[in-house]
Design an enzyme around this catalytic site. Structure first.
Site, mmCIF file in Angstrom:
data_model
loop_
_atom_site.group_PDB
_atom_site.id
_atom_site.type_symbol
_atom_site.label_atom_id
_atom_site.label_comp_id
_atom_site.label_asym_id
_atom_site.label_seq_id
_atom_site.Cartn_x
_atom_site.Cartn_y
_atom_site.Cartn_z
ATOM 1 C CE1 TYR A 1 -28.364 5.627 -8.868
ATOM 2 C CE2 TYR A 1 -26.601 7.235 -9.092
ATOM 3 C CZ TYR A 1 -27.017 5.925 -8.941
ATOM 4 O OH TYR A 1 -26.082 4.930 -8.840
ATOM 5 C CD GLU B 1 -22.530 1.542 -11.792
ATOM 6 O OE1 GLU B 1 -21.810 2.088 -12.650
ATOM 7 O OE2 GLU B 1 -23.047 2.178 -10.851
ATOM 8 C CD1 TRP C 1 -25.719 7.436 -12.633
ATOM 9 C CD2 TRP C 1 -25.158 5.522 -13.607
ATOM 10 N NE1 TRP C 1 -26.443 6.427 -12.036
ATOM 11 C CE2 TRP C 1 -26.115 5.231 -12.619
ATOM 12 C CE3 TRP C 1 -24.657 4.459 -14.368
ATOM 13 C CZ2 TRP C 1 -26.582 3.955 -12.362
ATOM 14 C CZ3 TRP C 1 -25.126 3.175 -14.110
ATOM 15 C CH2 TRP C 1 -26.075 2.945 -13.120
#
Length: 185
Positions: A19, A41, A49
């Site tokens: 990522y 988000e 995350w």
């Protein structure tokens, strides 16, 4: 294992490294991908995350690969049923926010035609490249993310506070906050 210097927030989890290396901070102009990122988000609120990244494929399956029109048409019953899948973050408010965001996105599209251009105008269509010696020195929010948050909320978006908006701006490449010694800078 790669010996490239990455941002210090990036763990050695292969999913996180991929990522970081291939997505985070790269300018993103694909409508469905930007919509997905904005929604994810919001799903992160209060979580890490990496938790969201590990659930990303389940979100894609449940939300029609981010077909905005199909998401906008989901019923309350269909959304509540999604709470049964541990592959998602089981928070009804967050799941409903994805539908609200799809509905708000469609209204923006009807009004402006191109939501991608509308979003990118906040940075005048060019990434802001910041000097970041250490990720801990990067802000959690900025005047621009506060402005974006306020505008999105006024237009019906949910889970789009200024910190979430700044994370979105970083992830979508509107802002490049890779650390100075990171190979992605």
């Amino acid at each position: 294992m790669s010996h490239l210097q990455r941002c210090n927030w990036c763990s050695d989890d292969p999913l996180y490294m991929a990522y970081h290396d291939h997505e985070w901070g790269k300018p993103l102009f694909d409508e469905a991908a930007l919509f997905e990122l904005l929604c994810l988000e919001g799903q992160q609120a209060g979580l890490s995350w990496i938790t969201v990244l590990k659930k990303r494929e389940a979100y894609r399956q449940h939300f029609f690969q981010y077909s905005i029109q199909q998401i906008a048409e989901l019923s309350d019953i269909e959304l509540a049923a999604k709470l049964q899948d541990a592959g998602l973050i089981r928070h009804l408010g967050k799941l409903k926010a994805i539908r609200s965001n799809a509905q708000a996105w469609l209204k923006l599209k009807a009004e402006f035609g191109n939501v991608v251009d509308w979003l990118w105008q906040i940075v005048e269509h060019h990434p802001i490249i910041n000097t970041v010696p250490c990720y801990k020195t990067a802000p959690a929010q900025t005047a621009l993310s506060q402005q974006l948050s306020k505008t999105l909320k006024q237009r019906g978006f949910k889970f789009v506070g200024p910190t979430i908006c700044y994370a979105f701006m970083q992830a979508s490449g509107m802002v490049n906050d890779h650390e100075n010694d990171c190979f992605c800078k």
